[in-house]
Design an enzyme around this catalytic site. Structure first.
Site, PDB file in Angstrom:
ATOM      1  N   GLY A  28     -12.228  -5.127 -11.736  1.00 47.25           N
ATOM      2  CA  GLY A  28     -11.286  -5.627 -12.742  1.00 47.25           C
ATOM      3  C   GLY A  28     -11.231  -4.841 -14.036  1.00 47.25           C
ATOM      4  O   GLY A  28     -10.845  -5.383 -15.075  1.00 47.25           O
TER       5      GLY A  28
ATOM      6  N   ASN B  50      -9.105  -2.556 -14.828  1.00 46.86           N
ATOM      7  CA  ASN B  50      -7.698  -2.488 -15.260  1.00 46.86           C
ATOM      8  C   ASN B  50      -7.249  -3.816 -15.866  1.00 46.86           C
ATOM      9  O   ASN B  50      -6.512  -3.826 -16.853  1.00 46.86           O
ATOM     10  CB  ASN B  50      -6.791  -2.091 -14.090  1.00 46.86           C
ATOM     11  CG  ASN B  50      -6.821  -0.593 -13.858  1.00 46.86           C
ATOM     12  OD1 ASN B  50      -6.234   0.168 -14.624  1.00 46.86           O
ATOM     13  ND2 ASN B  50      -7.539  -0.165 -12.837  1.00 46.86           N
TER      14      ASN B  50
ATOM     15  N   ARG C 199      -4.962  -5.932  -0.690  1.00 45.55           N
ATOM     16  CA  ARG C 199      -4.219  -6.505   0.436  1.00 45.55           C
ATOM     17  C   ARG C 199      -2.746  -6.149   0.332  1.00 45.55           C
ATOM     18  O   ARG C 199      -2.226  -5.956  -0.761  1.00 45.55           O
ATOM     19  CB  ARG C 199      -4.325  -8.043   0.427  1.00 45.55           C
ATOM     20  CG  ARG C 199      -5.625  -8.526   0.933  1.00 45.55           C
ATOM     21  CD  ARG C 199      -5.718 -10.037   0.851  1.00 45.55           C
ATOM     22  NE  ARG C 199      -7.063 -10.406   1.246  1.00 45.55           N
ATOM     23  CZ  ARG C 199      -7.436 -10.686   2.487  1.00 45.55           C
ATOM     24  NH1 ARG C 199      -6.546 -10.719   3.450  1.00 45.55           N
ATOM     25  NH2 ARG C 199      -8.691 -10.966   2.771  1.00 45.55           N
TER      26      ARG C 199
ATOM     27  N   HIS D 113      -1.969   2.555  -8.621  1.00 45.00           N
ATOM     28  CA  HIS D 113      -2.512   3.250  -7.460  1.00 45.00           C
ATOM     29  C   HIS D 113      -3.240   4.514  -7.945  1.00 45.00           C
ATOM     30  O   HIS D 113      -2.710   5.243  -8.789  1.00 45.00           O
ATOM     31  CB  HIS D 113      -1.375   3.625  -6.499  1.00 45.00           C
ATOM     32  CG  HIS D 113      -1.857   4.316  -5.274  1.00 45.00           C
ATOM     33  ND1 HIS D 113      -2.421   3.634  -4.219  1.00 45.00           N
ATOM     34  CD2 HIS D 113      -1.908   5.624  -4.955  1.00 45.00           C
ATOM     35  CE1 HIS D 113      -2.790   4.502  -3.294  1.00 45.00           C
ATOM     36  NE2 HIS D 113      -2.485   5.721  -3.706  1.00 45.00           N
TER      37      HIS D 113
END
Ligand code: GAR
Length: 195
Positions: free
Chosen positions: A12, A14, A93, A111
């Site tokens: 976490g 980000n 996911r 990404h």
């Protein structure tokens, strides 16, 4: 006003960068809740420390996607928390139609590569193994493909001869923590067409 749900699966950092940007007044948004598909994901602990609702949801029986009953329960949680925008931040996911349709143009992801190079899993390792001299991160809208949505922001790093995956990831994460809050602020300011 962006009323965010942040989805993650791991550490976490980000999410933390987004929290910090809001606290610093450089991002005009509110985090309504943080969701994770793993009960012990540290992203949930970060949310709790900031008094943000931290919610675990079980994705069984699916291993790699958010679908079926889990997807329905997530949609309910988002409605209950008055969420109008989703930021995927290390959420590992695939999201499916229920969420994609409900949040069309209102869901983004970060990404760890310069898309369209190295989509999918282990992107940073792929980049290092390939021998590229520059890599980076991409903030993009989420569509039905894997890391194929419209690009909003990118930042790059140089890969030096002596870089290892660890040293490269350190540089990469530092750029991610700038790129993600910046992209969200552009959206908050209406400077990005919602796709
Ligand atoms: C980040 O590097 C992000 O780009 C990556 O997971 C990491 C999460 O770190 N996302 C993906 O690989 C998505 N396919 P964090 O939990 O510390 O923010």
């Amino acid at each position: 006003m962006l009323k965010l749900a942040i989805f993650g699966s791991g550490s976490g950092t980000n999410c933390q960068a987004i929290i910090d940007a809001i606290d610093a007044g450089t991002l005009d948004a509110e985090i309504k809740c943080v969701l994770a598909d793993s009960e012990d994901a540290y992203i949930l602990e970060r949310a709790r420390k900031h008094n943000i609702p931290a919610i675990y949801f079980d994705c069984a029986p699916f291993k790699t996607k958010l679908d079926g009953e889990a997807e329905q329960s997530v949609l309910k949680i988002l409605e209950e928390h008055d969420v109008n925008f989703i930021a995927l931040a290390g959420f590992m996911r695939i999201v499916k139609d229920g969420l994609l349709n409900t949040f069309a143009g209102r869901m983004i992801n970060i990404h760890p590569s310069l898309l369209p190079s190295f989509p999918g899993l282990d992107s940073s390792k792929q980049a290092l193994d390939y021998g590229v001299k520059f890599t980076g991160c991409t903030v993009h809208f989420v569509d039905a493909g894997v890391d194929t949505g419209t690009i909003i922001n990118q930042r790059c790093i140089a890969i030096e001869e002596d870089d290892t995956l660890e040293t490269m990831m350190k540089k990469l994460h530092a750029q991610e923590h700038i790129a993600y809050p910046e992209a969200l602020q552009w959206i908050a300011e209406g400077r990005v067409a919602l796709k």
